[in-house]
Design a protein around this motif. Structure first.
Motif, PDB file in Angstrom:
ATOM      1  N   THR A   7      53.999  -6.616  24.214  1.00  0.00           N
ATOM      2  CA  THR A   7      53.265  -5.588  23.474  1.00  0.00           C
ATOM      3  C   THR A   7      52.119  -6.240  22.711  1.00  0.00           C
ATOM      4  O   THR A   7      52.192  -7.421  22.360  1.00  0.00           O
ATOM      5  CB  THR A   7      54.167  -4.848  22.474  1.00  0.00           C
ATOM      6  N   ILE A  11      51.378  -2.060  18.949  1.00  0.00           N
ATOM      7  CA  ILE A  11      52.608  -1.423  19.432  1.00  0.00           C
ATOM      8  C   ILE A  11      53.784  -2.135  18.784  1.00  0.00           C
ATOM      9  O   ILE A  11      53.907  -3.353  18.870  1.00  0.00           O
ATOM     10  CB  ILE A  11      52.741  -1.533  20.977  1.00  0.00           C
ATOM     11  N   ASP A  45      47.874  -0.330  22.653  1.00  0.00           N
ATOM     12  CA  ASP A  45      47.247   0.846  22.054  1.00  0.00           C
ATOM     13  C   ASP A  45      45.785   0.471  21.901  1.00  0.00           C
ATOM     14  O   ASP A  45      45.413  -0.269  20.990  1.00  0.00           O
ATOM     15  CB  ASP A  45      47.898   1.165  20.706  1.00  0.00           C
ATOM     16  N   LYS A  56      47.076   4.936  24.796  1.00  0.00           N
ATOM     17  CA  LYS A  56      48.252   4.097  25.081  1.00  0.00           C
ATOM     18  C   LYS A  56      48.138   3.623  26.532  1.00  0.00           C
ATOM     19  O   LYS A  56      47.891   4.420  27.444  1.00  0.00           O
ATOM     20  CB  LYS A  56      49.555   4.861  24.900  1.00  0.00           C
ATOM     21  N   CYS A  58      49.688   1.102  29.751  1.00  0.00           N
ATOM     22  CA  CYS A  58      50.745   0.290  30.351  1.00  0.00           C
ATOM     23  C   CYS A  58      50.154  -0.387  31.586  1.00  0.00           C
ATOM     24  O   CYS A  58      49.670   0.284  32.495  1.00  0.00           O
ATOM     25  CB  CYS A  58      51.940   1.150  30.740  1.00  0.00           C
ATOM     26  N   ASN A  75      46.776   4.928  31.597  1.00  0.00           N
ATOM     27  CA  ASN A  75      46.567   5.325  30.205  1.00  0.00           C
ATOM     28  C   ASN A  75      47.112   6.725  29.999  1.00  0.00           C
ATOM     29  O   ASN A  75      46.992   7.567  30.887  1.00  0.00           O
ATOM     30  CB  ASN A  75      45.078   5.315  29.856  1.00  0.00           C
ATOM     31  N   THR A  78      51.183   8.836  25.245  1.00  0.00           N
ATOM     32  CA  THR A  78      52.341   8.126  24.696  1.00  0.00           C
ATOM     33  C   THR A  78      52.661   6.907  25.564  1.00  0.00           C
ATOM     34  O   THR A  78      52.273   6.846  26.731  1.00  0.00           O
ATOM     35  CB  THR A  78      53.595   9.023  24.650  1.00  0.00           C
ATOM     36  N   ILE A  79      53.382   5.977  24.985  1.00  0.00           N
ATOM     37  CA  ILE A  79      53.807   4.797  25.740  1.00  0.00           C
ATOM     38  C   ILE A  79      54.703   5.215  26.900  1.00  0.00           C
ATOM     39  O   ILE A  79      54.589   4.695  28.003  1.00  0.00           O
ATOM     40  CB  ILE A  79      54.536   3.790  24.807  1.00  0.00           C
TER      41      ILE A  79
END
Length: 116
Positions: A7, A11, A45, A56, A58, A75, A78-79
């Protein structure tokens, strides 16, 4: 298949979040367990404390045995949504990649219906 979650400073990487992300990705990609040595997860983030709708992110980096790593990014608000989106992208990419490798190995293809 090893799943490693990282992270950024924006985050909060608490144990519950890390375990949840690892379990979700491991379950979704379990069928590739023999072909993938490691998956690195990078959660961030992009806006930090500033407001933003899809800030957010990943990023998943999969390391297939004997091949170059592949990377996908998603994107979302939320995560959880970012991880789900990135996982689906990676799943489709791996299905496509491993399917092409199998086709080269003499398996029947959709186009010609017979082995090479």
């Amino acid at each position: 298949m090893q799943v490693q979650v990282n992270t950024d400073a924006n985050i909060e990487g608490n144990a519950a979040l890390l375990a949840h992300v690892e379990a979700e990705i491991s379950a979704a990609l379990a069928r590739f367990d023999e072909q993938i040595t490691r998956i690195e997860v990078h959660l961030s983030d992009d806006n930090g404390q500033r407001p933003g709708n899809t800030d957010k992110r990943c990023m998943l980096e999969a390391r297939p045995a004997g091949q170059q790593p592949v990377v996908v990014t998603h994107n979302a608000e939320t995560i959880d949504q970012a991880c789900s989106g990135a996982t689906q992208k990676l799943k489709h990419l791996l299905e496509s990649s491993f399917g092409r490798l199998a086709d080269r190995g003499g398996h029947a293809t959709i186009r010609d219906g017979h082995s090479h």
